[in-house]
Design an enzyme around this catalytic site. Structure first.
Site, PDB file in Angstrom:
ATOM      1  CE  LYS B  81      -4.046   1.754   2.617  1.00  9.33           C
ATOM      2  NZ  LYS B  81      -4.896   1.516   3.808  1.00  9.33           N
ATOM      3  CB  SER B 156      -8.268   3.220   2.766  1.00  9.01           C
ATOM      4  OG  SER B 156      -7.401   2.619   3.706  1.00  9.01           O
ATOM      5  CB  SER B 180      -8.373   0.306   5.650  1.00  7.53           C
ATOM      6  OG  SER B 180      -9.100   1.508   5.661  1.00  7.53           O
TER       7      SER B 180
END
Lengths: 479, 495
Positions: B81, B156, B180
């Site tokens: 990420k 996310s 997330s």
């Protein structure tokens, strides 16, 4: 002194940098005066993703300070103090808020009055901004340069109770606190390098009133002298405001050293809302008893205690000016030398006076002397081998080049006069001035100075004044 | 339309690379080819590390040829990420404000991956600063769900979830502050793990809400997730909130089963979710009972307060964590007349609307006069939730519930309605507030054939029982359709 009929109420906030090898939350060097932005890393630059790790040594030093200030040392929590400032890398400062490590202590001034200590907590320092170009001041500079070497340096902020009543007392407090910080080993207390920084909260009230006036915080006090001047000025300003029918506005004010005035920086309405909340990147601090014992182990007695011990050693031979001398030698960390000399049989008044005056003029050098040499030097004057003038010359040389006091004295031709030759010289001088001798024998002791002068002239300063007086007394007793 | 790339598992790839059966360079080439072929549609990656990844693969192959063991993740591509700092690589958190910034240091987890022989293949797309549940707030545009390109992948960590689901990488790292990792894992039909707070170092994870953030794995199966978890978990002296205690490796215990284990089906995480999702949770509970677990229904009403407490605590911490993006030292700077104006102009231009909304919420919650009523109260609620979970775990070993109230929703469906977006994390948030572990395991499909995730919740450091349950669920799960069809040649020799 406050204007007649008025009393000042003063509290001081003192920030001191701790003498740790590294910063509070990272491994960067904690050093003053290095090339800008060389002692920095992702943590103290607050780069995204970096996290703080608490420096144990800083906690130990904070505990030393708490102990030295008679505080209660408690489990504590770090908070974030949020505000935007370009020299603060994270735009928040990691500090302590409602659960500080040290609370409820006191500090004793040399005159034995006590000033309360509200708290002494740990926090990180900010970087340093220099405004350059243009007028060089914040409002007219062309640009600003930021040095983050200081960002993250460990600080302890010591907040006094509003127990201080005058500019003089504020100076005494700051000097005493500095001596305590140095004695605790936690800080070097150097105001000129910014490792000790003082802000003053000042208000005034009618004498006899119990109410607190509206206070102003005065910043930028870079020396004991400016601390005293700024408070003096601020007291006068506030009294003038109230006496002319106005009201003091709660403000942060800046001391302008050149103009000798305080200037408003921001008002209460413009004050920051710091939005304190517990720092989630650190865990609560709850060191156990053994950690605390280790932290304060080896810490010597504090100045107040050392003054008491020295006064006891002086055994009643201490006048009012002697008390000042005691305070001086303790503040300069020279009291150990005085004690060593007295214990070695040197006259207490001489040991104290020479240390508080001549040695104190170069305290740094004196602290580096071999105590044995220092005592030996005092003994030469104490025993009449050296005159006061000679002794001072020997000390200067000793501090300058080091060596053995006796050898220095000999090299300077200060060898003690043999007792027989001194007796002969005194006898000659007395014979040459029968009228003066008559008056001396009738009790006019002032004439001793006359004879000492004559003897010194005859011996070109080699005689000891003390020995001359002794011989004069012996002669007059026999006369 | 849907997509998929390389299907080989991380475990098989690592085994084959370590034994020399396959080269790490072949593995990375296959994955880079899949990314090249598919990511134009998916937008899972914001930065592909082609050059560095290939160099790392060459180095792994050399070590194997020299008779060395490169480690448990030898040659396995891992997507990370974009809120994880990697030395010298762009790290933007999907935000304009970090445009052009490359950190001078790497996150501890990434160091651990490299030490284990993994190949970092690229940085994945995310909601800006991890604030969102759909990966639509990124400055790089939305990531698409490989199972249905018109739908969101969740967020996310949507880029990581989509990359794994589509076979662009067998493993990925995400971060989970309120769901997330688990929520996008459920939407994309992959396994997603939120470890116990303090288990995985946060050093180098760009903070959103420090007391809630935790890094965790994405994988296409439970064993691969365990493999990655075992590599990244462990004490880190650079993170003061990192737990300093011996961890049990979960990998070796996956086959231990659930016989005699006590499982509580958490009413608050089943009632009120969509019927198709609730049905899968009940089937999962039945599967565990069939495998010998003692299953009961239970209620922890306090978890209902999780969402409002979270939306005070997380923005409060975020408002402080994001202060440093002020234009002074790095990233975007918009010049202005003085420093304060420059700060404002930079932040106005650099942050998107969702980030600004949360900064304002958090600033308000911490303000003088409001602190006690908002932040202070939320922290009390947090304690209440911790206590309520503790009471529940006195009677059961794990809890079971839905990961999300719905399956993946269409792109754009909730962007105009922040509250309904926030509600998509209602099932995952309580775990973050408690600091516990939880994971999402794919368990069949819902309406329209979209993946459904079942959530396994465990107390702090309960990863072992959590993974054992997940393993049993995986074996019992109805088949999840692979994103298909795989485009021609994208897998090369590696499938």
């Amino acid at each position: 002194m406050s204007p007649a009929g008025w009393e000042a109420v003063i509290g001081l906030e003192v920030h001191c940098e701790l003498l740790t090898a590294t910063k509070l939350f990272c491994g960067c060097r904690n050093a003053f005066g290095d090339e800008p932005n060389t002692n920095v890393c992702p943590v103290c630059l607050g780069l995204p993703g970096s996290l703080p790790v608490l420096n144990e040594r800083a906690v130990e030093f904070a505990m030393r300070i708490g102990t030295a200030l008679n505080c209660e040392i408690r489990p504590s929590v770090f908070h974030r103090k949020n505000y935007f400032y370009p020299d603060m890398p994270k735009d928040y400062q990691i500090s302590q808020y409602d659960e500080p490590i040290n609370v409820d202590g006191w500090l004793e001034l040399p005159d034995s009055t006590r000033v309360g200590i509200v708290r002494a907590h740990i926090e990180e320092d900010t970087g340093k901004t220099t405004h350059v170009g243009g007028g060089g001041r914040i409002h007219d500079a062309a640009h600003a340069l930021v040095d983050y070497n200081r960002a993250g340096v460990p600080l302890v902020e010591i907040v006094s109770a509003p127990d201080i009543r005058s500019a003089d007392q504020a100076r005494l407090y700051a000097a005493e606190l500095r001596a305590i910080l140095v004695a605790s080993g936690a800080s070097d207390g150097r105001m000129e390098e910014g490792s000790m920084r003082v802000d003053a909260n000042v208000s005034v009230r009618r004498y006899g009133s119990d109410e607190m006036g509206t206070r102003c915080e005065v910043k930028n006090l870079n020396s004991l002298r400016s601390l005293g001047r700024a408070i003096e000025h601020e007291i006068g300003r506030q009294v003038a405001v109230v006496e002319s029918g106005g009201a003091v506005a709660q403000q942060t004010r800046h001391w302008d050293e050149a103009k000798g005035v305080t200037v408003a920086l921001r008002s209460k309405e413009e004050a920051f809302d710091y939005r304190y909340f517990p720092e989630p990147d650190l865990v609560p601090l709850a060191p156990d008893r053994s950690f605390r014992q280790r932290a304060v182990a080896g810490m010597g007695p504090m100045p107040a205690e050392r003054r008491r011990r020295l006064v006891a050693l002086l055994a009643g031979e201490v006048s009012a000016s002697g008390l000042d001398q005691v305070a001086t030698v303790v503040e300069l960390d020279l009291d150990g030398l005085v004690a060593a000399a007295i214990e070695a049989g040197i006259g207490p008044a001489l040991a104290l006076a020479r240390t508080a005056n001549e040695a104190a003029a170069d305290a740094e050098g004196t602290r580096h002397l071999d105590p044995g040499a220092y005592v030996k030097w005092l003994r030469m004057e104490n025993d009449g081998i050296l005159s006061a003038t000679q002794a001072k010359a020997v000390l200067a040389e000793l501090l300058d080049r080091g060596g053995d006091p006796a050898e220095i004295a000999a090299a300077k031709g200060f060898e003690a006069m043999a007792e027989d030759s001194l007796v002969a010289v005194v006898g000659e001088v007395v014979t040459r001035s029968p009228a003066e001798w008559e008056r001396y024998c009738q009790g006019d002791e002032k004439l001793a100075q006359f004879f000492i002068g004559q003897v010194m002239k005859a011996t070109r300063g080699k005689a000891s004044g003390k020995a001359v007086v002794a011989e004069l007394k012996r002669l007059s007793a026999g006369a | 339309m849907s997509l998929s790339g390389v299907s080989a598992t991380a475990l098989s790839l690592a085994t084959d690379v370590r034994s020399g059966t396959i080269k790490a360079t072949e593995v990375i080439d296959a994955h880079l080819a899949a990314i090249a072929a598919l990511d134009g549609e998916l937008n899972a990656f914001v930065h592909v590390l082609d050059g560095a990844a290939r160099e790392a693969a060459v180095a792994v192959d050399r070590r194997v040829e020299a008779g060395e063991d490169p480690g448990p993740l030898a040659g396995v591509p891992v997507a990370v990420k974009d809120n994880l700092c990697l030395r010298g690589a762009p790290t933007t958190c999907g935000s304009r404000i970090l445009e052009g910034w490359s950190p001078p240091y790497s996150a501890t987890v990434l160091e651990r991956l490299v030490d284990a022989g993994a190949i970092l293949v690229g940085k994945t797309n995310m909601d800006e600063f991890a604030m969102g549940s759909s990966t639509e707030t990124s400055v790089y545009g939305p990531t698409r769900n490989p199972h249905d390109l018109s739908r969101v992948p969740g967020g996310s960590s949507g880029g990581s979830a989509a990359a794994v689901a589509a076979g662009l990488a067998p493993l990925a790292l995400g971060s989970d502050t309120g769901g997330s990792i688990r929520q996008p894992a459920a939407f994309c039909g992959v396994v997603g793990v939120k470890p116990t707070y303090g288990t995985v170092s946060r050093f180098g994870l760009v903070a959103f809400a420090s007391s809630l953030d935790q890094i965790g794995p994405f994988a296409r199966n439970v064993a691969d997730a365990a493999l990655l978890f075992d590599v990244i978990a462990g004490h880190d002296p650079l993170d003061s909130t990192s737990l300093d205690r011996p961890l049990v490796q979960v990998g070796p215990c996956l086959a231990d089963g659930v016989a005699g284990m006590r499982v509580g089906v958490l009413a608050e995480l089943v009632d009120g979710v969509d019927a198709d999702v609730a049905a899968r949770v009940h089937e999962a509970a039945e599967a565990l009972a069939a495998a010998g677990a003692i299953v009961e229904e239970l209620s922890v009403p306090e978890v209902r307060y999780g969402l409002p407490a979270y939306y005070l605590i997380a923005p409060a911490e975020a408002s402080s964590n994001l202060s440093r993006y002020d234009g002074v030292r790095y990233g975007l700077r918009v010049e202005a007349s003085d420093v304060a104006a420059m700060n404002s102009a930079t932040r106005a231009a650099g942050f998107g609307p969702e980030v600004k909304r949360r900064i304002m919420l958090g600033t308000y919650a911490l303000s003088a006069g409001y602190y006690e009523a908002y932040y202070g109260q939320a922290m009390k609620v947090r304690t209440v939730i911790v206590d309520a979970f503790a009471a529940a775990y006195r009677g059961v070993d794990v809890l079971l519930g839905a990961t999300t109230p719905t399956t993946a929703f269409p792109i754009g469906a909730k962007t105009g309605d922040p509250l309904s977006m926030y509600l998509s994390d209602v099932c995952t948030i309580p775990t973050n507030l408690a600091g516990h572990a939880a994971m999402s395991v794919p368990f069949g499909t819902g309406a329209g054939g979209l993946p459904v995730g079942v959530q396994v919740l465990a107390p702090a450091l309960g990863e072992l029982q959590m993974f054992r349950v997940a393993s049993v669920l995986e074996a019992a799960a109805p088949p999840t359709p692979a994103p298909s069809p795989p485009p021609q040649g994208s897998g090369g020799g590696v499938r």
